[in-house]
Design a protein around this motif. Structure first.
Motif, PDB file in Angstrom:
ATOM      1  N   GLY A  11      -6.759   3.976  10.268  1.00  0.00           N
ATOM      2  CA  GLY A  11      -8.289   3.863  11.328  1.00  0.00           C
ATOM      3  C   GLY A  11      -7.457   3.542  11.944  1.00  0.00           C
ATOM      4  O   GLY A  11      -6.537   4.172  13.262  1.00  0.00           O
ATOM      5  N   ASN A  12      -7.652   2.303  13.214  1.00  0.00           N
ATOM      6  CA  ASN A  12      -7.136   2.366  14.577  1.00  0.00           C
ATOM      7  C   ASN A  12      -6.252   1.378  14.552  1.00  0.00           C
ATOM      8  O   ASN A  12      -5.280   1.179  15.314  1.00  0.00           O
ATOM      9  N   SER A  13      -5.919   0.694  12.826  1.00  0.00           N
ATOM     10  CA  SER A  13      -4.826   0.747  12.387  1.00  0.00           C
ATOM     11  C   SER A  13      -3.189   0.896  12.112  1.00  0.00           C
ATOM     12  O   SER A  13      -3.049   2.395  11.594  1.00  0.00           O
ATOM     13  N   ALA A  14      -2.440   0.445  12.311  1.00  0.00           N
ATOM     14  CA  ALA A  14      -0.946   0.813  10.957  1.00  0.00           C
ATOM     15  C   ALA A  14      -0.849   0.309  10.226  1.00  0.00           C
ATOM     16  O   ALA A  14      -0.900  -1.331   9.642  1.00  0.00           O
ATOM     17  N   GLY A  15      -0.098   0.846   8.876  1.00  0.00           N
ATOM     18  CA  GLY A  15       0.337  -0.064   7.751  1.00  0.00           C
ATOM     19  C   GLY A  15       1.045   0.992   7.280  1.00  0.00           C
ATOM     20  O   GLY A  15       1.502   1.374   7.781  1.00  0.00           O
ATOM     21  N   VAL A  16       1.812  -0.227   6.200  1.00  0.00           N
ATOM     22  CA  VAL A  16       2.825   0.733   4.897  1.00  0.00           C
ATOM     23  C   VAL A  16       2.651   0.373   3.363  1.00  0.00           C
ATOM     24  O   VAL A  16       1.402  -0.457   3.514  1.00  0.00           O
ATOM     25  N   ILE A  17       2.691   1.249   3.120  1.00  0.00           N
ATOM     26  CA  ILE A  17       2.917   0.998   1.383  1.00  0.00           C
ATOM     27  C   ILE A  17       4.046   1.045   0.576  1.00  0.00           C
ATOM     28  O   ILE A  17       4.675   1.335   1.194  1.00  0.00           O
ATOM     29  N   LEU A  18       3.837  -0.372   0.201  1.00  0.00           N
ATOM     30  CA  LEU A  18       4.346  -1.191  -0.746  1.00  0.00           C
ATOM     31  C   LEU A  18       4.683  -0.342  -2.190  1.00  0.00           C
ATOM     32  O   LEU A  18       3.524  -0.509  -3.090  1.00  0.00           O
ATOM     33  N   PRO A  19       5.693  -0.054  -2.517  1.00  0.00           N
ATOM     34  CA  PRO A  19       6.115   0.787  -3.862  1.00  0.00           C
ATOM     35  C   PRO A  19       6.008  -0.388  -5.043  1.00  0.00           C
ATOM     36  O   PRO A  19       5.837  -1.459  -4.828  1.00  0.00           O
ATOM     37  N   ARG A  20       5.278   0.290  -6.605  1.00  0.00           N
ATOM     38  CA  ARG A  20       5.086  -0.565  -7.239  1.00  0.00           C
ATOM     39  C   ARG A  20       6.315  -1.825  -7.412  1.00  0.00           C
ATOM     40  O   ARG A  20       6.346  -3.115  -7.781  1.00  0.00           O
ATOM     41  N   ASP A  21       7.714  -0.949  -7.775  1.00  0.00           N
ATOM     42  CA  ASP A  21       8.667  -1.721  -7.557  1.00  0.00           C
ATOM     43  C   ASP A  21       8.729  -3.180  -7.434  1.00  0.00           C
ATOM     44  O   ASP A  21       9.051  -4.557  -6.977  1.00  0.00           O
ATOM     45  N   VAL A  22       8.198  -2.835  -5.410  1.00  0.00           N
ATOM     46  CA  VAL A  22       8.476  -4.571  -4.506  1.00  0.00           C
ATOM     47  C   VAL A  22       6.882  -5.477  -5.180  1.00  0.00           C
ATOM     48  O   VAL A  22       7.223  -6.655  -4.854  1.00  0.00           O
ATOM     49  N   LEU A  23       6.021  -5.007  -5.463  1.00  0.00           N
ATOM     50  CA  LEU A  23       4.155  -5.464  -5.537  1.00  0.00           C
ATOM     51  C   LEU A  23       4.983  -6.165  -6.422  1.00  0.00           C
ATOM     52  O   LEU A  23       4.973  -7.537  -6.986  1.00  0.00           O
ATOM     53  N   ALA A  24       6.124  -5.665  -8.083  1.00  0.00           N
ATOM     54  CA  ALA A  24       6.482  -6.563  -8.637  1.00  0.00           C
ATOM     55  C   ALA A  24       7.457  -7.570  -8.725  1.00  0.00           C
ATOM     56  O   ALA A  24       7.224  -8.821  -9.079  1.00  0.00           O
ATOM     57  N   HIS A  25       8.522  -7.644  -8.113  1.00  0.00           N
ATOM     58  CA  HIS A  25       9.009  -8.757  -6.897  1.00  0.00           C
ATOM     59  C   HIS A  25       8.583  -9.969  -6.290  1.00  0.00           C
ATOM     60  O   HIS A  25       8.694 -10.585  -6.857  1.00  0.00           O
ATOM     61  N   LEU A  26       7.647  -9.742  -5.623  1.00  0.00           N
ATOM     62  CA  LEU A  26       6.395 -10.660  -5.775  1.00  0.00           C
ATOM     63  C   LEU A  26       5.528 -11.243  -6.417  1.00  0.00           C
ATOM     64  O   LEU A  26       4.719 -11.642  -6.501  1.00  0.00           O
ATOM     65  N   ASN A  27       5.802 -10.375  -7.479  1.00  0.00           N
ATOM     66  CA  ASN A  27       4.843 -10.388  -8.217  1.00  0.00           C
ATOM     67  C   ASN A  27       3.285 -10.631  -7.420  1.00  0.00           C
ATOM     68  O   ASN A  27       2.144 -11.937  -8.265  1.00  0.00           O
ATOM     69  N   VAL A  28       2.604  -9.769  -6.969  1.00  0.00           N
ATOM     70  CA  VAL A  28       1.256  -9.753  -6.408  1.00  0.00           C
ATOM     71  C   VAL A  28       0.617  -8.270  -7.118  1.00  0.00           C
ATOM     72  O   VAL A  28       1.425  -7.597  -7.896  1.00  0.00           O
ATOM     73  N   GLN A  29      -0.454  -8.370  -6.745  1.00  0.00           N
ATOM     74  CA  GLN A  29      -1.089  -7.132  -7.004  1.00  0.00           C
ATOM     75  C   GLN A  29      -2.316  -6.464  -5.735  1.00  0.00           C
ATOM     76  O   GLN A  29      -2.294  -7.271  -5.164  1.00  0.00           O
ATOM     77  N   VAL A  30      -2.820  -5.550  -6.557  1.00  0.00           N
ATOM     78  CA  VAL A  30      -3.231  -4.725  -4.845  1.00  0.00           C
ATOM     79  C   VAL A  30      -4.497  -5.746  -4.592  1.00  0.00           C
ATOM     80  O   VAL A  30      -4.523  -5.748  -5.722  1.00  0.00           O
ATOM     81  N   GLY A  31      -4.872  -6.560  -3.373  1.00  0.00           N
ATOM     82  CA  GLY A  31      -6.305  -6.675  -3.070  1.00  0.00           C
ATOM     83  C   GLY A  31      -5.653  -8.505  -2.392  1.00  0.00           C
ATOM     84  O   GLY A  31      -7.126  -9.119  -2.174  1.00  0.00           O
ATOM     85  N   GLU A  32      -4.800  -8.699  -3.528  1.00  0.00           N
ATOM     86  CA  GLU A  32      -4.158 -10.538  -2.893  1.00  0.00           C
ATOM     87  C   GLU A  32      -3.576  -9.566  -1.362  1.00  0.00           C
ATOM     88  O   GLU A  32      -3.395  -9.001  -1.009  1.00  0.00           O
ATOM     89  N   THR A  33      -3.751 -11.272  -1.029  1.00  0.00           N
ATOM     90  CA  THR A  33      -3.097 -11.347   0.280  1.00  0.00           C
ATOM     91  C   THR A  33      -1.117 -12.438   0.337  1.00  0.00           C
ATOM     92  O   THR A  33      -1.210 -12.840  -0.093  1.00  0.00           O
ATOM     93  N   LEU A  34      -0.409 -11.364   2.141  1.00  0.00           N
ATOM     94  CA  LEU A  34       0.253 -11.639   1.092  1.00  0.00           C
ATOM     95  C   LEU A  34       0.645 -12.392   2.950  1.00  0.00           C
ATOM     96  O   LEU A  34       0.097 -12.030   4.292  1.00  0.00           O
ATOM     97  N   PRO A  35       0.918 -13.518   2.620  1.00  0.00           N
ATOM     98  CA  PRO A  35       1.610 -14.404   4.110  1.00  0.00           C
ATOM     99  C   PRO A  35       3.252 -13.588   4.631  1.00  0.00           C
ATOM    100  O   PRO A  35       4.249 -13.364   4.206  1.00  0.00           O
ATOM    101  N   LEU A  36       3.051 -13.650   6.039  1.00  0.00           N
ATOM    102  CA  LEU A  36       3.803 -12.583   7.094  1.00  0.00           C
ATOM    103  C   LEU A  36       4.298 -13.985   7.765  1.00  0.00           C
ATOM    104  O   LEU A  36       3.435 -14.497   8.216  1.00  0.00           O
ATOM    105  N   VAL A  37       5.523 -14.119   7.712  1.00  0.00           N
ATOM    106  CA  VAL A  37       5.766 -14.856   8.355  1.00  0.00           C
ATOM    107  C   VAL A  37       7.464 -14.434   9.331  1.00  0.00           C
ATOM    108  O   VAL A  37       8.036 -13.707   8.898  1.00  0.00           O
ATOM    109  N   THR A  38       7.211 -14.840  10.868  1.00  0.00           N
ATOM    110  CA  THR A  38       7.931 -14.207  11.950  1.00  0.00           C
ATOM    111  C   THR A  38       9.197 -15.621  11.693  1.00  0.00           C
ATOM    112  O   THR A  38       9.415 -16.237  11.732  1.00  0.00           O
TER     113      THR A  38
END
Length: 75
Positions: A11-38
């Motif tokens: 859309g008017n934004s930008a994003g990255v696609i997280l590979p399946r193994d990254v999602l597995a490493h983070l133990n998250v699924q599609v639709g969940e929220t990930l905290p982003l910390v600087t």
């Protein structure tokens, strides 16, 4: 883990696609929220604490009940 992620237009934004193994490493699924910390080295993505939503619900309840006191403290 060292993976290059391509930035794509969404859309008017930008994003990255997280590979399946990254999602597995983070133990998250599609639709969940990930905290982003600087951090001093850049940014960090991590899975939210399991009880984060319960903690936020409790905080919201306290903020609603103590709205006037919090407003005075913010001055």
């Amino acid at each position: 883990m060292n993976i290059a992620l391509k930035i794509i237009k969404i859309g008017n934004s930008a994003g990255v696609i997280l590979p399946r193994d990254v999602l597995a490493h983070l133990n998250v699924q599609v639709g969940e929220t990930l905290p982003l910390v600087t951090t001093p080295r850049g940014i960090e993505l991590s899975a939210a604490a399991p009880d984060f939503e319960a903690q936020m619900a409790a905080a919201r309840e306290v903020m609603l009940r103590r709205k006037r006191a919090l407003r005075e403290l913010a001055k």
